[in-house]
Write a protein that holds these residues in place. Structure first.
Motif, PDB file in Angstrom:
ATOM      1  N   UNK B   1       0.844  -1.212   0.000  1.00 15.88           N
ATOM      2  CA  UNK B   1       0.000   0.000   0.000  1.00 15.88           C
ATOM      3  C   UNK B   1       0.866   1.245   0.000  1.00 15.88           C
ATOM      4  N   UNK B   2       0.269   2.296  -0.510  1.00 14.27           N
ATOM      5  CA  UNK B   2       0.908   3.606  -0.494  1.00 14.27           C
ATOM      6  C   UNK B   2       0.036   4.493   0.391  1.00 14.27           C
ATOM      7  N   UNK B   3       0.674   5.128   1.369  1.00 11.90           N
ATOM      8  CA  UNK B   3      -0.079   5.978   2.293  1.00 11.90           C
ATOM      9  C   UNK B   3       0.350   7.428   2.109  1.00 11.90           C
ATOM     10  N   UNK B   4      -0.590   8.270   1.746  1.00 11.54           N
ATOM     11  CA  UNK B   4      -0.321   9.705   1.639  1.00 11.54           C
ATOM     12  C   UNK B   4      -0.891  10.354   2.898  1.00 11.54           C
ATOM     13  N   UNK B   5      -0.102  11.182   3.559  1.00  9.74           N
ATOM     14  CA  UNK B   5      -0.617  11.818   4.778  1.00  9.74           C
ATOM     15  C   UNK B   5      -0.128  13.252   4.865  1.00  9.74           C
ATOM     16  N   UNK B   6      -0.635  13.946   5.880  1.00  7.97           N
ATOM     17  CA  UNK B   6      -0.303  15.361   6.067  1.00  7.97           C
ATOM     18  C   UNK B   6      -0.676  16.154   4.811  1.00  7.97           C
ATOM     19  N   UNK B  47       4.491   2.141   1.693  1.00  5.86           N
ATOM     20  CA  UNK B  47       5.239   3.342   1.376  1.00  5.86           C
ATOM     21  C   UNK B  47       4.484   4.538   1.939  1.00  5.86           C
ATOM     22  N   UNK B  48       5.093   5.265   2.854  1.00  2.00           N
ATOM     23  CA  UNK B  48       4.415   6.427   3.451  1.00  2.00           C
ATOM     24  C   UNK B  48       4.967   7.700   2.829  1.00  2.00           C
ATOM     25  N   UNK B  49       4.081   8.573   2.428  1.00  2.00           N
ATOM     26  CA  UNK B  49       4.536   9.825   1.815  1.00  2.00           C
ATOM     27  C   UNK B  49       3.935  11.014   2.547  1.00  2.00           C
ATOM     28  N   UNK B  50       4.826  11.810   3.123  1.00  2.00           N
ATOM     29  CA  UNK B  50       4.415  13.043   3.800  1.00  2.00           C
ATOM     30  C   UNK B  50       4.183  14.107   2.734  1.00  2.00           C
ATOM     31  N   UNK B  51       2.944  14.556   2.601  1.00  2.00           N
ATOM     32  CA  UNK B  51       2.618  15.495   1.530  1.00  2.00           C
ATOM     33  C   UNK B  51       2.895  16.942   1.931  1.00  2.00           C
ATOM     34  N   UNK B  52       3.446  17.141   3.109  1.00  2.00           N
ATOM     35  CA  UNK B  52       3.882  18.486   3.503  1.00  2.00           C
ATOM     36  C   UNK B  52       2.767  19.517   3.518  1.00  2.00           C
ATOM     37  N   UNK B  53       1.568  19.067   3.831  1.00  2.00           N
ATOM     38  CA  UNK B  53       0.455  20.009   3.932  1.00  2.00           C
ATOM     39  C   UNK B  53      -0.160  20.411   2.608  1.00  2.00           C
ATOM     40  N   UNK B  54       0.253  19.761   1.531  1.00  2.00           N
ATOM     41  CA  UNK B  54      -0.278  20.117   0.206  1.00  2.00           C
ATOM     42  C   UNK B  54      -1.778  19.822   0.110  1.00  2.00           C
ATOM     43  N   UNK B  55      -2.406  20.468  -0.848  1.00  2.00           N
ATOM     44  CA  UNK B  55      -3.819  20.228  -1.148  1.00  2.00           C
ATOM     45  C   UNK B  55      -3.915  19.114  -2.191  1.00  2.00           C
ATOM     46  N   UNK B  56      -4.859  18.219  -1.992  1.00  2.00           N
ATOM     47  CA  UNK B  56      -5.089  17.157  -2.978  1.00  2.00           C
ATOM     48  C   UNK B  56      -6.543  17.207  -3.434  1.00  2.00           C
ATOM     49  N   UNK B  57      -6.691  17.160  -4.740  1.00  2.00           N
ATOM     50  CA  UNK B  57      -8.017  17.064  -5.358  1.00  2.00           C
ATOM     51  C   UNK B  57      -8.107  15.739  -6.120  1.00  2.00           C
TER      52      UNK B  57
END
Lengths: 527, 527
Positions: B1-6, B47-57
């Motif tokens: 799995x891929x985890x997007x967070x923040x 795989x964990x990915x810190x999105x650094x507070x970005x906006x996702x649509x």
């Protein structure tokens, strides 16, 4: 995940042909291995199933059948009865289940099997007074229609016999209801075609029969209606068979105009090849032969298209991204097709087109000079082992010593050709174990012709026959990386067998039936 | 799995519209929730990915473009240059990259922008002496051909000007290379079409541009060649856009003959509707209007097909399992289409056919009496917001007060209709943020016409515009259970934005560009 363990699993994966457990995740095999290896993967919520030592095979594929005709055939009243009254009872029963005025169709009667013989045709009016009824005989050379059916067809005492047919009449000249040969068409042509929606329901029911015989995939050679019906099932996620859909030659221009290419679709339904016919069949002496039929010195059969024409269509199809699947029975027909494929392979190479998965359907009689050419050109031999044992006596009679060139499974395999086996259902039953038995024994279930089978040098091993129902069809369909094996990344399509065919007297193979069938990780059928 | 967070994730899922993390498994959103909720699901190897507070649509979809023309357009030499010599330099550069004799095509020049003006046409021979060259002007009313192109087209001093066109000639009567209006066709008709294989490569390159603008899906209104090229990419797993393929009316019979139905395909490419044309366009006064154009009292435009004809085609299409997508610009055209859809809805119901996802393409001018009918009949309004701002001055001029009925996004939305937004690329740029800006502001990026925008009562909120690029196209394509949201079971198609459009001055929306784009759980593009 679903974990199956304590089984004897033939994976068809050369790296690890025999394992005892599978991990299945979302329709796909995640891992194959020992019980220890697989159960070690278990997580909370996983479903573990002890298979009790059962044998598991990959699901089998019938590489040549007619899904529409097979499915509609199953909806017909089964009149292959030992008594005439039982046939009439079944007709009455069906009539009681459907609205008045709708057609009751049946098949399978044989007056020679009935003590009453034909009897009084009017009995059919009594069985179903409010429904038109049409029952074809097992030979399909005669039919039995009731009064409403005759009336709908406009058949009266004044109707002349059509050319090549006969309307049976009583002493007063009135039609009795029995129709012979082309006279059957007078009724058949007015029977309404079922809607695509109804056809989809018939196919959905037929799917259960196919699962019950061990099939999880088919290559369908019916036409646009069948394709439409399959798309309805597919869209509603009710299609749980892997179906490769061929396109008839008459639709090649249309497919090219729309831009539809081979391989398009999804994991359950995708486009295969363009289907063409090179010749007729063995029985009526219409298969195209290089030399005349035995005792029929002026007849070499009928060739419908020659190599140049196949090459012409093949170029059109290749430009549209479609391969060919050509029906060829006689040695002349197969020769013409191979000549065309030789030109087509050169054309593909010269035009930087991919080498398509071209096939020959039936490949029934192959002259010795042509027997290595399928392998040389990577042309798939799509054959029906049951045709060998059904037709062997006719082959001996009509082809004489040339029957040695008929159904040459082993010769083709040894040359390196890919075999893809099927049934041609509804011409023959689609049960793949009957086909496997025929390929392995070259005998009928009753043991004919003798202990060694017909041309026994063409017998296959069980493993070779299994390959032709798994790996071969997957390759023919361009899905050899997804279907035909039970290995990681492959579809979790499998069948469960009580006894191991590999440890069985081969003469018993025709009676094997699965205990259960799984498609895309779901149990879709249980005995 | 891929985890997007923040991240600040707008899910378009009404049950949970804003989350901070996503778990993505095999191309699909497995879960959406808080960082705690999602990171809690992590297992070894994830795989964990810190999105650094970005906006996702969710990824955006262009519900109306021409993928073939757009993609081929991108392969042309860009001659929208500030100097003539730069255009010639680019032509020479391209010629140096391809074999002699192959065509160099370009587009975009405007002699009014060049200090040299047209200059000497023969300069093009010097830039590319060994390649035929054809460069269309930005207006597409003129083109510039070199000597090899003129020679290939057979244009000499003796060639007469075609009707409606002019071949520019020098003092000796020799063609200069500049062609006007219909004279361009003399060259265009002999330029070889790229092969389907080459087209597939052009589409693959165009795909990158589309990702870079935030698009993860398109509804393609080009024809069979585009479909063929898309299937090649799809088969090779190089297609990472969700593409709905329409079928042109001229192929309806063929699609029905083959049995191809709407919805058939897979998660990346599937069949949509049949495309028809009701009328022309606003600019040339060919859009069909109920009343004459302003200052053109004898002209109500051109209606190509009327309600009865649409109904006739609609029945054929419905029987074949295909919905309609009808180009309609003028209020008369839209009225005829709605009349047809009313009959068609009744026909579907009477024949127990499913209510298909019929659409109107453009819906540019809708008489007040018709403005509620799309919602009443569940007909999708496939509109292009950028047409509103591109055409607003022409609409005021040609339609006068009837421009109040033009591009009535808000009226349609309030009536309950589904909006699906697109660009009509290559007519307009496919950048969806330019469309969002136009829908939200009813202004051009330069702020015209004023602080309120053109007919500001038709402005949408940003959320409404976003819906029309996500939920609307998904519904139009029959994939509302798989596309358009970031919720469990939905495709992991998303874009990452540096700043939050919801917290932005709406006048800046046109300049938004994603930082990264994901399709089916894979990062396919990074800024």
């Amino acid at each position: 995940m679903r974990l199956l363990y304590n089984a004897r699993i033939y994976t068809q994966d050369a790296r690890r042909p025999l394992v005892s457990a599978l991990a299945i995740d979302r329709g796909v095999v995640a891992a194959a291995g020992s019980d220890d290896e697989i159960l070690h993967l278990a997580q909370a919520g996983d479903q573990k199933e002890d298979m009790g030592g059962a044998v598991i095979w990959p699901g089998l594929t019938d590489a040549h059948l007619h899904l529409e005709y097979y499915s509609l055939g199953l909806t017909r009243v089964d009149c292959e009865t030992s008594t005439r009254s039982e046939c009439l009872r079944r007709v009455a029963e069906r009539a009681g289940q459907i609205p008045a005025g709708e057609w009751v169709l049946g098949h399978g009667w044989n007056q020679n099997e009935w003590t009453e013989g034909f009897g009084d045709g009017r009995d059919l009016d009594r069985a179903a007074p409010h429904h038109p009824v049409h029952l074809t005989s097992k030979s399909v050379h005669a039919s039995w229609a009731n009064a409403l059916a005759l009336q709908a067809a406009g058949i009266t005492a004044n109707t002349p016999d059509p050319q090549g047919g006969r309307i049976e009449r009583d002493a007063h000249g009135q039609p009795t209801g029995f129709l012979f040969e082309s006279a059957m068409e007078l009724v058949e042509k007015i029977i309404p075609m079922p809607s695509v929606q109804l056809l989809s329901e018939a196919i959905e029911r037929a799917q259960q029969n196919l699962w019950g015989m061990g099939l999880t995939g088919v290559h369908d050679f019916d036409r646009a209606r069948s394709f439409g019906a399959l798309q309805i099932l597919n869209a509603e996620k009710r299609l749980k068979l892997r179906v490769v859909k061929s396109i008839p030659l008459e639709s090649l221009q249309e497919a090219a105009a729309v831009g539809l290419r081979g391989g398009f679709g999804n994991d359950f339904l995708w486009i295969g090849s363009v289907k063409l016919f090179a010749d007729g069949a063995l029985g009526p002496h219409t298969a195209a032969m290089l030399q005349p039929y035995e005792n029929d010195p002026d007849n070499t059969g009928m060739l419908f298209l020659d190599a140049e024409q196949f090459f012409e269509y093949g170029q059109q199809a290749a430009q549209a991204g479609l391969g060919l699947a050509i029906h060829a029975i006689g040695d002349r027909a197969n020769h013409e097709v191979l000549e065309a494929y030789q030109q087509l392979r050169a054309y593909e190479a010269a035009n930087h087109l991919p080498a398509l998965r071209h096939r020959i359907e039936h490949v029934q009689n192959l002259h010795p000079m042509d027997q290595k050419r399928l392998a040389e050109m990577n042309v798939i031999a799509s054959m029906q082992p049951i045709h060998a044992t059904s037709d062997m006596f006719a082959a001996d009679q009509y082809w004489g010593p040339r029957a040695a060139n008929a159904y040459v499974f082993k010769t083709l395999l040894d040359s390196g050709a890919t075999l893809a086996f099927g049934s041609d259902a509804p011409v023959e039953v689609p049960n793949p174990f009957i086909g496997i038995h025929a390929a392995v024994t070259r005998q009928r279930p009753n043991g004919q012709p003798d202990a060694q089978g017909w041309y026994p040098q063409q017998r296959l091993s069980l493993q070779e026959a299994l390959n032709a129902y798994t790996l071969g069809p997957a390759f023919a369909a361009g899905r050899e990386h997804f279907l035909g094996k039970l290995a990681s990344g492959y579809a979790a399509d499998l069948i469960v067998l009580k006894t191991d065919p590999f440890q069985m007297d081969p003469t018993a193979l025709h009676a094997v039936l699965p205990q259960a069938t799984m498609v895309a990780g779901e149990w879709v059928w249980h005995a």
